[in-house]
Design a protein around this motif. Structure first.
Motif, PDB file in Angstrom:
ATOM      1  N   ILE A 178      15.448   1.563 -12.463  1.00  0.00           N
ATOM      2  CA  ILE A 178      15.597   2.931 -12.996  1.00  0.00           C
ATOM      3  C   ILE A 178      14.326   3.735 -12.706  1.00  0.00           C
ATOM      4  CG2 ILE A 178      17.457   2.639 -14.662  1.00  0.00           C
ATOM      5  CD1 ILE A 178      15.424   2.082 -16.859  1.00  0.00           C
ATOM      6  N   ALA A 179      14.082   3.976 -11.419  1.00  0.00           N
ATOM      7  CA  ALA A 179      12.753   4.381 -10.988  1.00  0.00           C
ATOM      8  C   ALA A 179      12.769   5.556 -10.020  1.00  0.00           C
ATOM      9  CB  ALA A 179      12.066   3.195 -10.306  1.00  0.00           C
ATOM     10  N   PRO A 180      11.661   6.328 -10.000  1.00  0.00           N
ATOM     11  CA  PRO A 180      11.525   7.393  -9.014  1.00  0.00           C
ATOM     12  C   PRO A 180      11.196   6.883  -7.619  1.00  0.00           C
ATOM     13  CG  PRO A 180       9.556   7.277 -10.374  1.00  0.00           C
ATOM     14  CD  PRO A 180      10.551   6.321 -10.961  1.00  0.00           C
ATOM     15  N   ILE A 181      10.649   5.652  -7.530  1.00  0.00           N
ATOM     16  CA  ILE A 181      10.238   5.062  -6.258  1.00  0.00           C
ATOM     17  C   ILE A 181      11.116   3.847  -5.977  1.00  0.00           C
ATOM     18  CG2 ILE A 181       8.358   3.907  -5.011  1.00  0.00           C
ATOM     19  CD1 ILE A 181       6.408   5.485  -6.847  1.00  0.00           C
ATOM     20  N   MET A 182      11.666   3.777  -4.763  1.00  0.00           N
ATOM     21  CA  MET A 182      12.509   2.657  -4.377  1.00  0.00           C
ATOM     22  C   MET A 182      11.966   2.008  -3.107  1.00  0.00           C
ATOM     23  SD  MET A 182      14.958   2.551  -6.640  1.00  0.00           S
ATOM     24  CE  MET A 182      16.169   1.464  -5.871  1.00  0.00           C
ATOM     25  N   THR A 183      12.257   0.723  -2.964  1.00  0.00           N
ATOM     26  CA  THR A 183      11.995   0.029  -1.704  1.00  0.00           C
ATOM     27  C   THR A 183      13.283  -0.624  -1.243  1.00  0.00           C
ATOM     28  OG1 THR A 183      11.388  -2.112  -2.698  1.00  0.00           O
ATOM     29  CG2 THR A 183       9.624  -0.481  -2.425  1.00  0.00           C
ATOM     30  N   GLU A 184      13.475  -0.642   0.066  1.00  0.00           N
ATOM     31  CA  GLU A 184      14.637  -1.331   0.610  1.00  0.00           C
ATOM     32  C   GLU A 184      14.498  -2.830   0.365  1.00  0.00           C
ATOM     33  OE1 GLU A 184      16.484   0.719   4.406  1.00  0.00           O
ATOM     34  OE2 GLU A 184      14.358   0.325   4.708  1.00  0.00           O
ATOM     35  N   ASN A 201      -5.052   4.020  -9.739  1.00  0.00           N
ATOM     36  CA  ASN A 201      -5.707   5.043 -10.574  1.00  0.00           C
ATOM     37  C   ASN A 201      -5.056   5.166 -11.949  1.00  0.00           C
ATOM     38  OD1 ASN A 201      -7.426   5.627  -8.395  1.00  0.00           O
ATOM     39  ND2 ASN A 201      -6.050   7.214  -7.620  1.00  0.00           N
ATOM     40  N   SER A 202      -4.713   4.008 -12.514  1.00  0.00           N
ATOM     41  CA  SER A 202      -4.031   4.002 -13.797  1.00  0.00           C
ATOM     42  C   SER A 202      -4.664   2.991 -14.747  1.00  0.00           C
ATOM     43  CB  SER A 202      -2.548   3.659 -13.612  1.00  0.00           C
ATOM     44  OG  SER A 202      -1.822   3.869 -14.796  1.00  0.00           O
ATOM     45  N   GLU A 203      -4.387   3.178 -16.023  1.00  0.00           N
ATOM     46  CA  GLU A 203      -4.760   2.214 -17.050  1.00  0.00           C
ATOM     47  C   GLU A 203      -3.519   1.437 -17.471  1.00  0.00           C
ATOM     48  OE1 GLU A 203      -7.863   1.777 -18.117  1.00  0.00           O
ATOM     49  OE2 GLU A 203      -8.679   3.420 -16.916  1.00  0.00           O
ATOM     50  N   VAL A 204      -3.732   0.330 -18.162  1.00  0.00           N
ATOM     51  CA  VAL A 204      -2.626  -0.510 -18.639  1.00  0.00           C
ATOM     52  C   VAL A 204      -2.386  -0.269 -20.121  1.00  0.00           C
ATOM     53  CG1 VAL A 204      -1.826  -2.882 -19.003  1.00  0.00           C
ATOM     54  CG2 VAL A 204      -3.022  -2.279 -16.888  1.00  0.00           C
ATOM     55  N   MET A 205      -1.125  -0.103 -20.495  1.00  0.00           N
ATOM     56  CA  MET A 205      -0.692  -0.147 -21.888  1.00  0.00           C
ATOM     57  C   MET A 205      -0.051  -1.521 -22.071  1.00  0.00           C
ATOM     58  SD  MET A 205       2.376   2.029 -23.774  1.00  0.00           S
ATOM     59  CE  MET A 205       1.666   3.649 -23.567  1.00  0.00           C
ATOM     60  N   SER A 258       0.826  -1.209   0.000  1.00  0.00           N
ATOM     61  CA  SER A 258       0.000   0.000   0.000  1.00  0.00           C
ATOM     62  C   SER A 258       0.860   1.260   0.000  1.00  0.00           C
ATOM     63  CB  SER A 258      -0.934  -0.001   1.205  1.00  0.00           C
ATOM     64  OG  SER A 258      -0.206  -0.049   2.421  1.00  0.00           O
ATOM     65  N   ASP A 259       2.040   1.229   0.634  1.00  0.00           N
ATOM     66  CA  ASP A 259       2.892   2.423   0.655  1.00  0.00           C
ATOM     67  C   ASP A 259       3.405   2.751  -0.741  1.00  0.00           C
ATOM     68  OD1 ASP A 259       4.490   0.094   0.733  1.00  0.00           O
ATOM     69  OD2 ASP A 259       6.159   1.154   1.695  1.00  0.00           O
ATOM     70  N   VAL A 260       3.758   1.709  -1.496  1.00  0.00           N
ATOM     71  CA  VAL A 260       4.213   1.924  -2.867  1.00  0.00           C
ATOM     72  C   VAL A 260       3.065   2.437  -3.732  1.00  0.00           C
ATOM     73  CG1 VAL A 260       5.129   0.799  -4.932  1.00  0.00           C
ATOM     74  CG2 VAL A 260       6.068   0.227  -2.682  1.00  0.00           C
ATOM     75  N   THR A 261       1.897   1.826  -3.578  1.00  0.00           N
ATOM     76  CA  THR A 261       0.730   2.260  -4.351  1.00  0.00           C
ATOM     77  C   THR A 261       0.413   3.724  -4.078  1.00  0.00           C
ATOM     78  OG1 THR A 261      -0.169   0.015  -4.265  1.00  0.00           O
ATOM     79  CG2 THR A 261      -1.692   1.770  -4.869  1.00  0.00           C
ATOM     80  N   GLU A 262       0.529   4.155  -2.825  1.00  0.00           N
ATOM     81  CA  GLU A 262       0.246   5.554  -2.493  1.00  0.00           C
ATOM     82  C   GLU A 262       1.252   6.493  -3.148  1.00  0.00           C
ATOM     83  OE1 GLU A 262      -2.435   6.914  -0.995  1.00  0.00           O
ATOM     84  OE2 GLU A 262      -3.176   4.841  -1.183  1.00  0.00           O
ATOM     85  N   MET A 263       2.519   6.097  -3.241  1.00  0.00           N
ATOM     86  CA  MET A 263       3.507   6.941  -3.924  1.00  0.00           C
ATOM     87  C   MET A 263       3.230   7.002  -5.428  1.00  0.00           C
ATOM     88  SD  MET A 263       7.171   6.430  -1.966  1.00  0.00           S
ATOM     89  CE  MET A 263       7.098   4.674  -1.624  1.00  0.00           C
ATOM     90  N   VAL A 264       2.772   5.880  -6.005  1.00  0.00           N
ATOM     91  CA  VAL A 264       2.380   5.888  -7.421  1.00  0.00           C
ATOM     92  C   VAL A 264       1.205   6.837  -7.622  1.00  0.00           C
ATOM     93  CG1 VAL A 264       1.472   4.492  -9.315  1.00  0.00           C
ATOM     94  CG2 VAL A 264       3.272   3.561  -7.834  1.00  0.00           C
ATOM     95  N   LYS A 265       0.245   6.805  -6.699  1.00  0.00           N
ATOM     96  CA  LYS A 265      -0.893   7.726  -6.787  1.00  0.00           C
ATOM     97  C   LYS A 265      -0.442   9.178  -6.692  1.00  0.00           C
ATOM     98  CE  LYS A 265      -4.559   4.773  -4.859  1.00  0.00           C
ATOM     99  NZ  LYS A 265      -5.492   4.606  -3.717  1.00  0.00           N
ATOM    100  N   GLU A 266       0.562   9.435  -5.864  1.00  0.00           N
ATOM    101  CA  GLU A 266       1.072  10.800  -5.730  1.00  0.00           C
ATOM    102  C   GLU A 266       1.663  11.295  -7.049  1.00  0.00           C
ATOM    103  OE1 GLU A 266       4.113  13.376  -2.856  1.00  0.00           O
ATOM    104  OE2 GLU A 266       3.749  11.243  -2.431  1.00  0.00           O
ATOM    105  N   LEU A 267       2.275  10.392  -7.800  1.00  0.00           N
ATOM    106  CA  LEU A 267       2.786  10.759  -9.131  1.00  0.00           C
ATOM    107  C   LEU A 267       1.668  10.950 -10.141  1.00  0.00           C
ATOM    108  CD1 LEU A 267       5.877   8.374  -9.489  1.00  0.00           C
ATOM    109  CD2 LEU A 267       5.914  10.843  -9.101  1.00  0.00           C
ATOM    110  N   ASP A 268       0.497  10.385  -9.869  1.00  0.00           N
ATOM    111  CA  ASP A 268      -0.685  10.508 -10.738  1.00  0.00           C
ATOM    112  C   ASP A 268      -0.356  10.041 -12.156  1.00  0.00           C
ATOM    113  OD1 ASP A 268      -3.223  10.985 -11.614  1.00  0.00           O
ATOM    114  OD2 ASP A 268      -3.159  13.167 -11.359  1.00  0.00           O
ATOM    115  N   VAL A 269      -0.036   8.755 -12.248  1.00  0.00           N
ATOM    116  CA  VAL A 269       0.372   8.138 -13.511  1.00  0.00           C
ATOM    117  C   VAL A 269      -0.867   7.587 -14.222  1.00  0.00           C
ATOM    118  CG1 VAL A 269       1.757   6.307 -14.532  1.00  0.00           C
ATOM    119  CG2 VAL A 269       2.624   7.536 -12.548  1.00  0.00           C
ATOM    120  N   PRO A 270      -1.263   8.150 -15.361  1.00  0.00           N
ATOM    121  CA  PRO A 270      -2.525   7.740 -15.989  1.00  0.00           C
ATOM    122  C   PRO A 270      -2.460   6.401 -16.725  1.00  0.00           C
ATOM    123  CG  PRO A 270      -1.842   9.944 -16.678  1.00  0.00           C
ATOM    124  CD  PRO A 270      -0.662   9.282 -16.043  1.00  0.00           C
TER     125      PRO A 270
END
Length: 504
Positions: A358-364, A119-123, A53-65
């Motif tokens: 090669i990402a804006p979001i990282m996890t330990e 909150n995203s669609e799939v390509m 959920s923490d990763v998903t929330e950061m993805v939502k913050e980026l608002d990736v369509p």
């Protein structure tokens, strides 16, 4: 005294509306992007489906369509049938692209469900490397057909009653590259992509299709690859793809920040090639661009080679884990400005990638916390405030020289006007590494607008990084702008990314 620059903004200087999908991203079954990234069922923050959920929330913050999936090089040996159905019955497979082990715990249905939660669609990308027309059609039928056929009924039997209705499909990945499984010549790919596109649109005429362009600007077949393949696919596809990564391999920061000029040249050349094919075919259709892989990528190359060559067949090995510097964030900001300046033809783009790779979001590794890289912030601010209509600012900027790019502008900028919110956002990078710039912006074309805020991303150490629980590089609000008699006066610090918001 600071160097001087001038700019004029007017609501009538329109480039194009922003297609929100220009702020897309990309998740490939590669490294720790999926496993130990978005998906970690034993993590204390995992939901009932195993996604963090923490990763998903950061993805939502980026608002990736929109998020491109499942690759990338991975897709060219992807057997989608192995990624659906009961998880305990799915086979493990050798991922030949990255010499890793794919356990197929996360597949088409799980990823599509997660994307919706984010909150995203799939390509979706189809395998045109080791497979072909029938397999692409079967996957489309599985995802988008309602019911009553072999593959739609298979999806329903797998517990997914409603179609996924995936609307954007990539016809393979980097098929010109010798690293690609099933590499094709121009004619081979053009014919295969044409036949695949023709068949897929018979199943679902509402989908949009992306034809593979060159894997990079420096490919020896660029742009002949585009002109040849598009002669086959032009009538059936909606976009052609572009891929490009940059890096400061020469440790020349001055020249590094000029590489966004190369990106603009790349885009302009592909547009010209598309329009050449349009003219040659006497077509009334204008083909748009999907820049569906772009980022900085060079920090991790040696470590990646060691894993693939000396330690193969691991599950989710730590690959492509670039730790980004402040100067990388500046280049990402410059690349975002470049994409927006070309919004009349660039309708989709994917920051590659989204989590750990090669990402804006990282996890330990091993279940620790998630954190935001330096490049998170320019992307987040562009995605948040760069919705509306792109305006073309008239800029008079000082210049400076670089080793490989001769004279380049100190100031790079673009403006996005949001009529609904009655806001205008100015994105500005000063790529002069040592001198501040006094920027005078004529905003009389935005009558009645006032300054809302000016934030700056800046650090005196170009090599500064963020880390778990440590964000040295993040935007801060500053008092560096004021409006006087229709002129916005801004002090733009050397080597800085600036977001200046105006509104009523």
């Amino acid at each position: 005294m600071s160097k001087q620059a001038k700019m004029i903004i007017d609501k009538d200087f329109v480039i194009a509306p922003v297609d929100k999908r220009i702020y897309g991203s990309f998740i490939e079954h590669l490294g720790r992007a999926v496993y130990d990234g978005i998906y970690q069922p034993n993590h204390p923050l995992a939901n009932s489906d195993g996604f963090r959920s923490d990763v998903t929330e950061m993805v939502k913050e980026l608002d990736v369509p929109i998020i491109r999936y499942p690759g990338g090089n991975f897709v060219s040996n992807f057997f989608w049938e192995d990624s659906v159905g009961p998880v305990d019955e799915r086979p493990a497979r050798l991922d030949l692209a990255w010499r890793s082990m794919e356990k197929n715990e996360v597949g088409v249905n799980e990823f599509t469900k997660w994307a919706k939660e984010a909150n995203s669609e799939v390509m979706m990308a189809v395998n045109l490397g080791t497979r072909g027309v029938a397999d692409a059609c079967n996957l489309l039928e599985y995802c988008n057909f309602d019911k009553g056929t072999k593959y739609s009924n298979m999806r329903i039997a797998h517990g997914v009653s409603d179609p996924h209705n995936i609307k954007v499909w990539c016809l393979g990945n980097e098929m010109d590259g010798p690293w690609q499984l099933g590499q094709k010549t121009m004619e081979e790919y053009g014919r295969l992509a044409y036949e695949t596109a023709k068949a897929m649109k018979l199943i679902d005429p509402t989908i949009e299709l992306v034809s593979c362009g060159s894997s990079a600007q420096d490919m020896p077949t660029f742009p002949k690859w585009e002109s040849t393949t598009l002669e086959h696919t032009y009538d059936f596809v909606d976009y052609v793809s572009l891929h490009q990564y940059y890096g400061n391999r020469d440790e020349d920061s001055n020249d590094y920040l000029a590489q966004s000029n190369d990106m603009d040249d790349f885009i302009k050349t592909v547009i010209a090639t598309c329009d050449y094919v349009k003219a040659k075919k006497r077509s009334k259709k204008t083909l748009n661009l999907s820049f569906d892989e772009w980022n900085v990528w060079f920090h991790s190359n040696a470590a990646d080679d060691d894993i693939t060559e000396n330690h193969p067949w691991q599950v989710a090995p730590p690959m492509l884990e670039d730790i980004y510097t402040f100067e990388d964030a500046l280049l990402v900001g410059l690349m975002l400005i470049t994409l927006l300046r070309n919004a009349d033809r660039v309708k989709m783009a994917c920051l590659a990638q989204l989590v750990n790779v090669i990402a804006p979001i990282m996890t330990e590794a091993g279940g620790g916390i998630g954190w935001k890289q330096t490049i998170f912030y320019p992307f987040m601010q562009a995605s948040k405030y760069g919705r509306g209509v792109v305006l073309n600012p008239l800029i008079k900027s000082p210049m400076h020289g670089t080793k490989k790019h001769d004279e380049i502008t100190d100031i790079e900028s673009v403006v996005v006007y949001n009529e609904e919110l009655e806001e205008a956002t100015i994105f500005v990078v000063n790529r002069n590494l040592s001198e501040d710039i006094s920027l005078a912006t004529d905003i009389r074309g935005l009558e009645g607008y006032r300054l809302l805020e000016h934030t700056v991303l800046h650090h005196e150490n170009l090599k500064e990084t963020n880390g778990p629980g440590r964000e040295s590089v993040k935007p801060v609000a500053v008092d560096n702008s004021k409006v006087d008699s229709g002129i916005l006066h801004s002090e733009i610090k050397h080597a800085s990314w600036n977001v200046i918001r105006l509104g009523k």
